[in-house]
Scaffold this motif. Structure first.
Motif, PDB file in Angstrom:
ATOM      1  N   ASP A  91      -5.297 -12.610  35.426  1.00  0.00           N
ATOM      2  CA  ASP A  91      -4.234 -11.980  36.212  1.00  0.00           C
ATOM      3  C   ASP A  91      -3.767 -10.672  35.588  1.00  0.00           C
ATOM      4  OD1 ASP A  91      -3.978 -13.836  38.328  1.00  0.00           O
ATOM      5  OD2 ASP A  91      -2.876 -15.205  37.037  1.00  0.00           O
ATOM      6  N   ALA A  92      -3.792 -10.594  34.246  1.00  0.00           N
ATOM      7  CA  ALA A  92      -3.382  -9.353  33.584  1.00  0.00           C
ATOM      8  C   ALA A  92      -4.312  -8.206  33.952  1.00  0.00           C
ATOM      9  CB  ALA A  92      -3.349  -9.553  32.066  1.00  0.00           C
ATOM     10  N   GLY A  93      -5.584  -8.496  34.121  1.00  0.00           N
ATOM     11  CA  GLY A  93      -6.524  -7.465  34.543  1.00  0.00           C
ATOM     12  C   GLY A  93      -6.252  -7.000  35.959  1.00  0.00           C
ATOM     13  N   LEU A  94      -5.865  -7.936  36.820  1.00  0.00           N
ATOM     14  CA  LEU A  94      -5.512  -7.581  38.192  1.00  0.00           C
ATOM     15  C   LEU A  94      -4.316  -6.635  38.204  1.00  0.00           C
ATOM     16  CD1 LEU A  94      -6.172  -8.111  41.167  1.00  0.00           C
ATOM     17  CD2 LEU A  94      -4.640 -10.082  41.067  1.00  0.00           C
ATOM     18  N   ALA A  95      -3.320  -6.922  37.355  1.00  0.00           N
ATOM     19  CA  ALA A  95      -2.156  -6.039  37.243  1.00  0.00           C
ATOM     20  C   ALA A  95      -2.548  -4.681  36.668  1.00  0.00           C
ATOM     21  CB  ALA A  95      -1.091  -6.697  36.369  1.00  0.00           C
ATOM     22  N   PRO A 129     -11.257  -6.954  46.877  1.00  0.00           N
ATOM     23  CA  PRO A 129     -10.909  -6.302  48.146  1.00  0.00           C
ATOM     24  C   PRO A 129     -10.067  -7.220  49.026  1.00  0.00           C
ATOM     25  CG  PRO A 129     -13.271  -6.187  47.682  1.00  0.00           C
ATOM     26  CD  PRO A 129     -12.694  -7.176  46.740  1.00  0.00           C
ATOM     27  N   VAL A 130      -9.515  -6.648  50.071  1.00  0.00           N
ATOM     28  CA  VAL A 130      -8.749  -7.426  51.039  1.00  0.00           C
ATOM     29  C   VAL A 130      -9.627  -8.556  51.588  1.00  0.00           C
ATOM     30  CG1 VAL A 130      -7.573  -7.366  53.263  1.00  0.00           C
ATOM     31  CG2 VAL A 130      -7.306  -5.466  51.660  1.00  0.00           C
ATOM     32  N   GLY A 131      -9.072  -9.759  51.599  1.00  0.00           N
ATOM     33  CA  GLY A 131      -9.820 -10.914  52.079  1.00  0.00           C
ATOM     34  C   GLY A 131     -10.417 -11.748  50.970  1.00  0.00           C
ATOM     35  N   LEU A 132     -10.452 -11.205  49.747  1.00  0.00           N
ATOM     36  CA  LEU A 132     -10.944 -11.952  48.592  1.00  0.00           C
ATOM     37  C   LEU A 132      -9.811 -12.146  47.595  1.00  0.00           C
ATOM     38  CD1 LEU A 132     -14.450 -10.299  47.973  1.00  0.00           C
ATOM     39  CD2 LEU A 132     -13.882 -12.317  49.346  1.00  0.00           C
ATOM     40  N   THR A 133     -10.000 -13.070  46.668  1.00  0.00           N
ATOM     41  CA  THR A 133      -8.983 -13.388  45.673  1.00  0.00           C
ATOM     42  C   THR A 133      -9.534 -13.179  44.269  1.00  0.00           C
ATOM     43  OG1 THR A 133      -9.648 -15.702  45.456  1.00  0.00           O
ATOM     44  CG2 THR A 133      -8.070 -15.160  47.217  1.00  0.00           C
ATOM     45  N   LEU A 134      -8.629 -13.232  43.298  1.00  0.00           N
ATOM     46  CA  LEU A 134      -9.068 -13.149  41.904  1.00  0.00           C
ATOM     47  C   LEU A 134     -10.036 -14.287  41.586  1.00  0.00           C
ATOM     48  CD1 LEU A 134      -8.918 -11.874  39.096  1.00  0.00           C
ATOM     49  CD2 LEU A 134      -6.896 -13.296  38.645  1.00  0.00           C
TER      50      LEU A 134
END
Length: 422
Positions: A91-95, A129-134
């Protein structure tokens, strides 16, 4: 003659790492200052060291952030150091990805973006991308790591399952000028492959990504397959106007580091040869190939005359065929295979290590091997061949006392292999 082979080999590794030091490399590639803002973005195992080096050299206002892996990082005053996980995204990478994209919003043609990119950035910058999750991107990453695909193929897939890779970060910065300073860890030094090219577009397509998924028999979430089959997964091509005027510089690479190691060896009276800085393939297979060359040199004086140190670089792979596997990275696996094939052949000493100081998920960069390595393992109740089959090279070399643990180096130009034959 070399009285302490491990010290000699360690010195060669240090010379290779020094040649990839970000400070000197960035100093030689500083761009002209802009009329507007200077914004620094970046990611990779060497991100914090590159940021610290750039900050120390830039005597004008700047702002920005880079994403490094969790663990010790270089200190910066003006550039924020964010951290995330490697090799499995978190999650830190996503941020961190979100923050880099925010930093390049609303720039003008008067502004300058400095992109500091090094190996490892693919995992550190998840941005589904939109439609996908981490979770989808993590599943993709795990499938890639277990597939045995070369890094170039892995990154084709990654850049088409991302909002930031494949040049998308540079596209978001338009119309600002982007200068990418890259420490390359990929065979051939294609800048679009380093960290999956967040600021470097290329001509790969989602169809190419699907072909790779099929070729390496990867099992990916159905949502990912649907995304790759949709037009939205395509990235802007290199000739798009958004990339006009951008500059890309490979500031450090495996080839430069191997040349530095060769020069260090010659200073100590040992001839040095470089096989290649772009060797790919299964780590165990490449280990056997190197062992054959070392044995031939030791026993028959061909293809090289001893004493000699044989150097090579590149990025091998480890294909995980099941869920039952142990600890280790590609360099440790290479060397365990190598050690088995030189067992009992005197006069051969080797070091294989990742130039970032971490091989796989443990704290070692790699390991040493010589003619007695597998014998020391067996004396401690370790069957080296079984540990190789289980991808458990770390345990084998830990048992024999042959691990190489220099700590994180602050750079990353891929694998370093040195075979000393005396």
């Amino acid at each position: 003659m070399i009285s302490e082979p491990r010290i000699f080999l360690s010195d060669l590794f240090a010379a290779a790492v020094k040649a990839a030091d970000p400070l000197g490399a960035i100093r030689a590639h500083l761009p002209e200052k802009p009329k507007g803002r200077t914004v620094v973005v970046g990611a990779g195992k060497a991100a914090s060291q590159m940021a610290a080096a750039f900050e120390s050299l830039w005597d004008a206002p700047l702002e920005g952030a880079v994403v490094a892996r969790h663990g010790p990082v270089a200190a910066c005053k003006r550039i924020r150091i964010l951290q995330s996980a490697h090799p499995v995204p978190d999650d830190a990478g996503l941020a961190g990805s979100t923050e880099l994209l925010r930093l390049v919003e609303g720039l003008t043609e008067q502004d300058l973006v400095i992109a500091l990119i090094s190996g490892g950035g693919s995992s550190l910058l998840p941005a589904p991308p939109v439609g996908l999750t981490l979770s989808d991107e993590i599943a993709v990453n795990r499938a890639l790591l277990a597939s045995g695909a070369p890094i170039s193929a892995m990154n084709v897939v990654r850049k088409h399952v991302s909002r930031i890779k494949g040049g998308r970060l540079a596209f978001a910065a338009a119309p600002a000028r982007v200068v990418s300073l890259i420490v390359s860890d990929v065979p051939g030094d294609n800048p679009a492959f380093v960290a999956s090219g967040p600021t470097i577009p290329d001509r790969s397509t989602p169809a190419d990504a699907l072909e790779i998924v099929d070729r390496y028999r990867m099992t990916l979430p159905e949502a990912v397959i649907r995304h790759l089959a949709s037009p939205e997964s395509a990235a802007a091509l290199p000739d798009h106007a958004a990339f006009a005027g951008h500059q890309t510089h490979i500031i450090a690479s495996a080839g430069v580091s191997l040349e530095a190691a060769a020069a260090k060896a010659r200073q100590q009276g040992i001839d040095a040869v470089i096989l290649s800085d772009a060797i790919e393939g299964e780590a165990a297979d490449i280990g056997r190939m190197h062992a054959a060359i070392a044995r031939e040199t030791a026993l028959r004086g061909r293809p090289f005359r001893k004493p000699v140190v044989i150097l090579s670089g590149g990025e091998t792979t480890v294909t995980i065929s099941g869920r039952d596997y142990g600890k280790g990275g590609r360099n440790s696996e290479f060397l365990l295979s190598f050690a088995l094939d030189i067992d009992g052949t005197d006069g051969i000493h080797a070091l294989a290590a990742d130039t970032d100081g971490i091989d796989g998920s443990e704290d070692n960069a790699g390991a040493f091997a010589d003619s007695g390595s597998t014998g020391r393992m067996r004396a401690r109740g370790i069957d080296p061949r079984s540990h190789l089959a289980w991808h458990d090279a770390w345990t084998a070399f830990h048992g024999s006392g042959d691990l190489f643990v220099p700590g994180p180096t602050g750079t990353n130009v891929n694998d370093f292999r040195a075979l000393l034959v005396t």
